[in-house]
Scaffold this motif. Structure first.
Motif, PDB file in Angstrom:
ATOM      1  N   ILE A 108      10.508  14.241  -5.161  1.00 62.38           N
ATOM      2  CA  ILE A 108      10.842  12.813  -5.250  1.00 62.38           C
ATOM      3  C   ILE A 108      11.545  12.359  -3.965  1.00 62.38           C
ATOM      4  O   ILE A 108      11.223  11.313  -3.392  1.00 62.38           O
ATOM      5  N   GLU A 109      12.471  13.187  -3.491  1.00 59.91           N
ATOM      6  CA  GLU A 109      13.190  12.838  -2.266  1.00 59.91           C
ATOM      7  C   GLU A 109      12.243  12.848  -1.054  1.00 59.91           C
ATOM      8  O   GLU A 109      12.333  11.979  -0.183  1.00 59.91           O
ATOM      9  N   ASP A 110      11.317  13.792  -1.023  1.00 57.26           N
ATOM     10  CA  ASP A 110      10.335  13.823   0.074  1.00 57.26           C
ATOM     11  C   ASP A 110       9.491  12.544   0.084  1.00 57.26           C
ATOM     12  O   ASP A 110       9.238  11.961   1.137  1.00 57.26           O
ATOM     13  N   VAL A 111       9.044  12.132  -1.089  1.00 60.05           N
ATOM     14  CA  VAL A 111       8.211  10.925  -1.153  1.00 60.05           C
ATOM     15  C   VAL A 111       9.040   9.705  -0.728  1.00 60.05           C
ATOM     16  O   VAL A 111       8.557   8.840   0.014  1.00 60.05           O
ATOM     17  N   LEU A 121       8.087   7.425   2.412  1.00 62.28           N
ATOM     18  CA  LEU A 121       7.877   5.990   2.235  1.00 62.28           C
ATOM     19  C   LEU A 121       8.708   5.211   3.255  1.00 62.28           C
ATOM     20  O   LEU A 121       8.210   4.291   3.908  1.00 62.28           O
ATOM     21  N   TYR A 122       9.943   5.617   3.408  1.00 71.41           N
ATOM     22  CA  TYR A 122      10.818   4.893   4.339  1.00 71.41           C
ATOM     23  C   TYR A 122      10.307   5.033   5.777  1.00 71.41           C
ATOM     24  O   TYR A 122      10.203   4.037   6.508  1.00 71.41           O
ATOM     25  N   GLN A 140       0.837  -1.202   0.000  1.00 72.92           N
ATOM     26  CA  GLN A 140       0.000   0.000   0.000  1.00 72.92           C
ATOM     27  C   GLN A 140       0.873   1.253   0.000  1.00 72.92           C
ATOM     28  O   GLN A 140       0.597   2.221  -0.719  1.00 72.92           O
ATOM     29  N   LEU A 141       1.948   1.235   0.780  1.00 75.58           N
ATOM     30  CA  LEU A 141       2.841   2.404   0.842  1.00 75.58           C
ATOM     31  C   LEU A 141       3.488   2.642  -0.515  1.00 75.58           C
ATOM     32  O   LEU A 141       3.590   3.789  -0.980  1.00 75.58           O
TER      33      LEU A 141
END
Ligand code: NDP
Length: 475
Positions: free
Chosen positions: A318-321, A325-326, A194-195
């Motif tokens: 992109i880096e924020d996502v 996610l992590y 899901q993530l």
């Protein structure tokens, strides 16, 4: 009697497990309700090792060395009970029955108790890795008695996936422990997927990027902290082009996720044990929501549909996502391990959580670099109250928290649903917050139901006479 171990139930999973055993030098007894499967296994793969095929269950049991070890790999549920019932009178005290199917741990506990009365060891054994894992090396999670593991351990460790020379198999704990841990593994798999799906959705909306470009982003991510089987295959699936239309494959797949039920079991169990596994629960509900086609269609017609996000700095987004996610993934695993802790305490299993991280490093769907960090965290502190407070994870989440907040806020403002990202962030914030508004909830409960409350400044339970003079009394 010559066989070291037997497999009854030779559909895809049993067949591949039997071949894996034979390839590792074990003499394998074979049986299947309909003999055709047994015959075709011997005809097609008989040269891979030593098989002893039987057409009746009695002959099959007779071909096994004592104490006998019988793997049952049939359809989960009633078929498993039917096979066990048929097997039991043919076995002797000290023999071992191993259920490698996807059983609910409560069924395993029941079966174990029944067979124990006959002096037979019953081992509920989680096997992860699907068809290919069963053949080439699965992650194996056996429960049952320690005594049964003395015989099974060397056999299972020889056929399990190996990572850095360590087999992905360990005795999890008594009775249902193995199937419980396998269930939580599957729940974590739901959250992980899901993530990943939310990250994909955000990137696609935010960057206006097409699947091949998104595939590249995931491929890059797979060389960092996020390195894992699921990220790797995400890149493959996004890069795939549909044969018939030439469109990105992901655009021709119906957006309704299905489930076989292990996510639901995980959430039900967590509710019973009072463990907040919000990431897994949101992931399970997100699949359910996706499947409510009529309701979704009505909502699209009746409710306005403005959505979309404005991204100024693509690289930063992109880096924020990636960081969101992590961090969310750390939360999902922390919650999954909390559920293992609670199950282990409830049923007296004494599960070694670090060892679970070790045996998930290979063979299974959630295999990931990050599991090494989990093992290290539990090695450093076996009583760790939450994975989130282990120094490595605390630092990793702290480093990503601003990104995480930006992503969740951007998604909310843009109308992009991120149930797992958002609920994981809320969990992280709630865990750290003092006081929680639970104080007000206790006040309300005391007001309408005289449920009493505890005070911050002294021990005991208290109640306010809400309908009378509003004086406080010890309860
Ligand atoms: P299936 O779940 O499709 O089950 C088919 C097998 O069960 C056949 O051998 C069939 O025999 C036998 N069977 C069904 N009913 C009975 C019965 N009443 N009495 C005796 N035998 C019966 O097989 P799979 O190989 O897909 O899966 C086996 C187990 O492994 C299941 O519990 C499944 O949930 C689990 N599984 C695990 C996976 C994993 O990744 N760990 C992946 C897939 C499955 P017959 O040939 O005579 O019909």
């Amino acid at each position: 009697a010559t066989a070291d171990i037997g497999v009854t139930g030779l559909a895809v999973m049993g067949r591949n497990l039997a071949r894996n055993l034979a390839r590792h030098g074990h003499v394998v007894a074979l049986h299947n309700r309909s003999v055709q499967r047994t015959r075709s296994l011997v005809a097609e793969h008989g040269d891979e090792g030593t098989f002893v095929a039987s057409e009746s269950l009695a002959e099959f049991v007779g071909s096994l060395k004592s104490p006998r070890a019988v793997i049952v790999m049939v359809k989960a549920g009633e078929p498993t009970d039917a096979v066990i019932e048929e097997l039991t009178p043919l076995l002797d005290e000290g023999d071992i029955v191993i259920d490698c199917g996807n059983a609910h741990f409560a069924d395993t506990r029941r079966r174990e108790a029944t067979l124990r009365e006959h002096g037979i060891h019953f081992v509920g054994c989680g096997v992860s890795g699907g068809e290919e894992g069963a053949l080439l090396g699965p992650s194996i999670m056996p429960g049952g008695s320690a005594q049964s593991y003395q015989k099974l351990g060397p056999i299972f460790e020889s056929i399990a996936a190996q990572v850095d020379g360590t087999p992905c198999c360990v005795h999890v704990g008594p009775d249902g422990a193995g199937h419980f841990v396998k269930m939580v593994h599957n729940g974590i798999e739901y959250a992980d997927m899901q993530l990943i799906a939310e990250a994909y959705d955000l990137l696609r909306a935010g960057l206006g990027a097409e699947p091949p470009e998104l595939a590249e982003i995931f491929r890059t991510w797979n060389s960092g902290d996020l390195e894992s089987f699921l990220i790797e295959i995400t890149a493959d699936v996004l890069a795939h082009v549909d044969d018939t239309t030439g469109k990105p494959f992901v655009d021709i797949v119906l957006d309704q996720a299905e489930q076989k039920g292990t996510g639901r079991w995980t959430v039900q169990t967590a509710l019973d044990l009072g463990v907040p596994i919000t990431g897994i629960a949101e992931a399970t509900f997100a699949r359910s929501l996706s499947g409510h086609a009529e309701q979704r269609s009505a909502a699209r017609a009746a409710l306005s549909q403005e959505s979309g996000i404005q991204v100024d700095d693509r690289e930063q987004f992109i880096e924020d996502v990636r960081r969101a996610l992590y961090a969310s993934k750390v939360v999902a695993y922390a919650q999954g391990f909390d559920l293992i802790t609670a199950g282990s305490a409830e049923y007296g299993w004494d599960v070694d959580r670090g060892a679970m991280a070790t045996i998930w490093r290979g063979g299974c769907i959630i295999r990931a670099r990050f599991l090494d960090r989990i093992r290290e965290a539990y090695d450093a502190d076996p009583d760790l109250p939450s994975l989130l407070v282990a120094p490595y994870f605390a630092d990793a989440v702290r480093a990503g928290v601003q990104s995480w907040r930006r992503v969740v806020a951007t998604a909310a403002l843009g109308g992009i649903p991120t149930p797992a990202f958002s609920s994981s962030l809320a969990y992280y914030d709630a865990l750290r917050r003092l006081p929680l508004p639970a104080a007000l909830i206790q006040g309300l409960r005391d007001n309408f139901g005289a449920h009493t409350y505890r005070r911050t400044d002294r021990d005991g339970s208290f109640h306010v006479q809400w309908a009378g003079d509003k004086a406080e009394h010890p309860a």
